[in-house]
Design an enzyme around this catalytic site. Sequence first.
Site, PDB file in Angstrom:
ATOM      1  N   ASP A  14      17.147  -1.851   2.365  1.00 19.24           N
ATOM      2  CA  ASP A  14      16.519  -0.626   2.854  1.00 19.24           C
ATOM      3  C   ASP A  14      16.103   0.166   1.619  1.00 19.24           C
ATOM      4  O   ASP A  14      16.961   0.682   0.889  1.00 19.24           O
ATOM      5  CB  ASP A  14      17.513   0.168   3.706  1.00 19.24           C
ATOM      6  CG  ASP A  14      16.926   1.479   4.201  1.00 19.24           C
ATOM      7  OD1 ASP A  14      15.784   1.818   3.812  1.00 19.24           O
ATOM      8  OD2 ASP A  14      17.613   2.167   4.974  1.00 19.24           O
ATOM      9  N   ASN A  32       6.061  -2.733  -1.333  1.00 21.62           N
ATOM     10  CA  ASN A  32       5.073  -2.894  -0.256  1.00 21.62           C
ATOM     11  C   ASN A  32       5.519  -2.212   1.033  1.00 21.62           C
ATOM     12  O   ASN A  32       4.729  -2.046   1.954  1.00 21.62           O
ATOM     13  CB  ASN A  32       4.889  -4.404  -0.017  1.00 21.62           C
ATOM     14  CG  ASN A  32       4.021  -4.722   1.176  1.00 21.62           C
ATOM     15  OD1 ASN A  32       2.814  -4.528   1.132  1.00 21.62           O
ATOM     16  ND2 ASN A  32       4.632  -5.193   2.270  1.00 21.62           N
ATOM     17  N   TYR A  39       0.972   9.723   6.011  1.00 22.69           N
ATOM     18  CA  TYR A  39       0.533   8.469   5.380  1.00 22.69           C
ATOM     19  C   TYR A  39      -0.373   8.772   4.187  1.00 22.69           C
ATOM     20  O   TYR A  39      -0.182   8.224   3.093  1.00 22.69           O
ATOM     21  CB  TYR A  39      -0.197   7.623   6.427  1.00 22.69           C
ATOM     22  CG  TYR A  39      -0.490   6.201   6.004  1.00 22.69           C
ATOM     23  CD1 TYR A  39       0.520   5.243   5.957  1.00 22.69           C
ATOM     24  CD2 TYR A  39      -1.784   5.807   5.674  1.00 22.69           C
ATOM     25  CE1 TYR A  39       0.247   3.930   5.590  1.00 22.69           C
ATOM     26  CE2 TYR A  39      -2.068   4.499   5.309  1.00 22.69           C
ATOM     27  CZ  TYR A  39      -1.048   3.566   5.265  1.00 22.69           C
ATOM     28  OH  TYR A  39      -1.324   2.271   4.903  1.00 22.69           O
ATOM     29  N   ASP A  57      13.804  -7.031   2.485  1.00 25.41           N
ATOM     30  CA  ASP A  57      13.236  -6.286   3.614  1.00 25.41           C
ATOM     31  C   ASP A  57      14.354  -5.674   4.447  1.00 25.41           C
ATOM     32  O   ASP A  57      15.464  -6.205   4.515  1.00 25.41           O
ATOM     33  CB  ASP A  57      12.380  -7.209   4.496  1.00 25.41           C
ATOM     34  CG  ASP A  57      11.353  -6.447   5.330  1.00 25.41           C
ATOM     35  OD1 ASP A  57      10.159  -6.477   4.966  1.00 25.41           O
ATOM     36  OD2 ASP A  57      11.739  -5.812   6.345  1.00 25.41           O
ATOM     37  N   ALA A 103      -5.628  -7.477   8.450  1.00 23.92           N
ATOM     38  CA  ALA A 103      -5.208  -8.062   9.731  1.00 23.92           C
ATOM     39  C   ALA A 103      -3.706  -8.361   9.721  1.00 23.92           C
ATOM     40  O   ALA A 103      -3.278  -9.475   9.425  1.00 23.92           O
ATOM     41  CB  ALA A 103      -6.001  -9.334  10.003  1.00 23.92           C
TER      42      ALA A 103
HETATM   43  N1  LIG Z   1      -2.445  -3.442   7.374  1.00 31.78           N
HETATM   44  C1  LIG Z   1      -3.286  -2.532   6.914  1.00 31.78           C
HETATM   45  O1  LIG Z   1      -4.374  -2.307   7.487  1.00 31.78           O
HETATM   46  C2  LIG Z   1      -2.982  -1.782   5.647  1.00 31.78           C
HETATM   47  C3  LIG Z   1      -4.017  -1.055   5.044  1.00 31.78           C
HETATM   48  C4  LIG Z   1      -3.764  -0.362   3.868  1.00 31.78           C
HETATM   49  C5  LIG Z   1      -2.486  -0.374   3.328  1.00 31.78           C
HETATM   50  N2  LIG Z   1      -1.503  -1.081   3.938  1.00 31.78           N
HETATM   51  C6  LIG Z   1      -0.177  -1.043   3.320  1.00 31.78           C
HETATM   52  O2  LIG Z   1       0.254  -2.354   3.042  1.00 31.78           O
HETATM   53  C7  LIG Z   1       1.680  -2.427   3.133  1.00 31.78           C
HETATM   54  C8  LIG Z   1       2.083  -3.559   4.057  1.00 31.78           C
HETATM   55  O3  LIG Z   1       1.525  -3.297   5.332  1.00 31.78           O
HETATM   56  P1  LIG Z   1       1.473  -4.379   6.498  1.00 31.78           P
HETATM   57  O4  LIG Z   1       0.228  -4.117   7.224  1.00 31.78           O
HETATM   58  O5  LIG Z   1       1.770  -5.735   5.967  1.00 31.78           O
HETATM   59  O6  LIG Z   1       2.640  -3.798   7.421  1.00 31.78           O
HETATM   60  P2  LIG Z   1       3.990  -4.394   7.998  1.00 31.78           P
HETATM   61  O7  LIG Z   1       4.500  -3.333   8.893  1.00 31.78           O
HETATM   62  O8  LIG Z   1       3.747  -5.778   8.516  1.00 31.78           O
HETATM   63  O9  LIG Z   1       4.914  -4.537   6.699  1.00 31.78           O
HETATM   64  C9  LIG Z   1       5.764  -3.531   6.257  1.00 31.78           C
HETATM   65  C10 LIG Z   1       7.084  -4.190   5.890  1.00 31.78           C
HETATM   66  O10 LIG Z   1       7.931  -3.168   5.343  1.00 31.78           O
HETATM   67  C11 LIG Z   1       9.224  -3.351   5.895  1.00 31.78           C
HETATM   68  N3  LIG Z   1       9.958  -2.097   5.836  1.00 31.78           N
HETATM   69  C12 LIG Z   1       9.780  -0.986   6.597  1.00 31.78           C
HETATM   70  N4  LIG Z   1      10.692  -0.051   6.278  1.00 31.78           N
HETATM   71  C13 LIG Z   1      11.461  -0.594   5.282  1.00 31.78           C
HETATM   72  C14 LIG Z   1      12.566  -0.114   4.538  1.00 31.78           C
HETATM   73  N5  LIG Z   1      13.086   1.109   4.744  1.00 31.78           N
HETATM   74  N6  LIG Z   1      13.103  -0.913   3.588  1.00 31.78           N
HETATM   75  C15 LIG Z   1      12.598  -2.149   3.385  1.00 31.78           C
HETATM   76  N7  LIG Z   1      11.557  -2.666   4.059  1.00 31.78           N
HETATM   77  C16 LIG Z   1      10.995  -1.886   5.010  1.00 31.78           C
HETATM   78  C17 LIG Z   1       8.987  -3.831   7.317  1.00 31.78           C
HETATM   79  O11 LIG Z   1      10.146  -4.448   7.874  1.00 31.78           O
HETATM   80  C18 LIG Z   1       7.812  -4.782   7.101  1.00 31.78           C
HETATM   81  O12 LIG Z   1       8.261  -6.099   6.805  1.00 31.78           O
HETATM   82  C19 LIG Z   1       2.138  -1.059   3.592  1.00 31.78           C
HETATM   83  O13 LIG Z   1       2.540  -0.311   2.470  1.00 31.78           O
HETATM   84  C20 LIG Z   1       0.887  -0.466   4.215  1.00 31.78           C
HETATM   85  O14 LIG Z   1       0.877   0.937   4.180  1.00 31.78           O
HETATM   86  C21 LIG Z   1      -1.711  -1.781   5.090  1.00 31.78           C
END
Ligand SMILES: NC(=O)c1ccc[n+]([C@@H]2O[C@H](COP(=O)([O-])OP(=O)(O)OC[C@H]3O[C@@H](n4cnc5c(N)ncnc54)[C@H](O)[C@@H]3O)[C@@H](O)[C@H]2O)c1
Length: 255
Positions: A66, A93, A159, A43, A193
């Site tokens: 990154d 992810n 997005y 991460d 969530a």
């Molecule tokens: N939460 C939702 O409602 C939802 C719905 C549909 C899809 N998603 C997708 O699920 C995935 C996870 O979402 P989440 O809700 O757990 O969000 P989150 O923001 O908690 O997790 C995203 C993670 O990605 C990391 N990250 C960001 N930029 C980065 C980079 N350049 N390099 C490495 N790591 C990086 C962040 O530090 C974080 O730990 C995402 O792809 C999101 O688009 C989420």
Amino acid sequence: MTNNPATNRLKDNVVLVAGAASGIGAAIAQRCIAEGASVVCADYDAGAATALADRLGASAIGCRCDVTDALSASSAVDIAKERFGRLDGLVHNAAAPSTNATVVDLDESAWRRELDVSLTGAFLMSKFAVPLIAAGGGGSVVFIGSQFGRVATTRAVAYCAAKAGLIHLAKAMAVDHAPDKIRVNSLSPGAVATTRLLRRFPDFDAANAGLGPAHLLGRIAEPDEIAAAATFLLSSDASFVTGSDMLVDGGYATR
Ligand SMILES: NC(=O)c1ccc[n+]([C@@H]2O[C@H](COP(=O)([O-])OP(=O)(O)OC[C@H]3O[C@@H](n4cnc5c(N)ncnc54)[C@H](O)[C@@H]3O)[C@@H](O)[C@H]2O)c1
């Protein structure tokens, strides 16, 4: 976790989760461990990735990564090789915080950032992970997309475009790497969530009340419900699944 995996479906597997430090990524890392895998928790947030790995135990290692930077992406893959000797699964992810804009009011830099983390990140992580997975005889790549890669929503152009791109990147890679015995799929959640929703709602009850009714099941998901599907795609239970986009969206995109 909402369910109790007792199948050990990922025994002896090594999985790299990019964007593992929080939310869905952390739930996937935790599920992979529960299913018998070793996990590289990669991460941007190195402290949170390391703290997660410490909680998960000796089968996990945390590292800063990154996904938008080639050197950083390749280092995370090197860690899998050096620590565990192989790689069987990659989960991309990571996503940048969502922008809230139309094409007219979205900054060019915000557009580039969102595409960079979601889509270029998937490309870079795959570029370095696929050869190691192939060298071990094959495996599985999973991109975490969104229902908004399938249906559009308001003020989320970057997005929506990035997530639609991920779905098709997975299909193109599935074609190229089937001969390497690598299955490539995307997984598109509905609302989940995680703290991502707390940028728009004061708490998860409010998020559920606001977003739940748009899903046929009348609620948002728990992170582990997405992790369960990701683990399925990583495992040999999905041995005939490649080039697919699995909607795990509680029916959001159905109507
Ligand atoms: N939460 C939702 O409602 C939802 C719905 C549909 C899809 N998603 C997708 O699920 C995935 C996870 O979402 P989440 O809700 O757990 O969000 P989150 O923001 O908690 O997790 C995203 C993670 O990605 C990391 N990250 C960001 N930029 C980065 C980079 N350049 N390099 C490495 N790591 C990086 C962040 O530090 C974080 O730990 C995402 O792809 C999101 O688009 C989420």
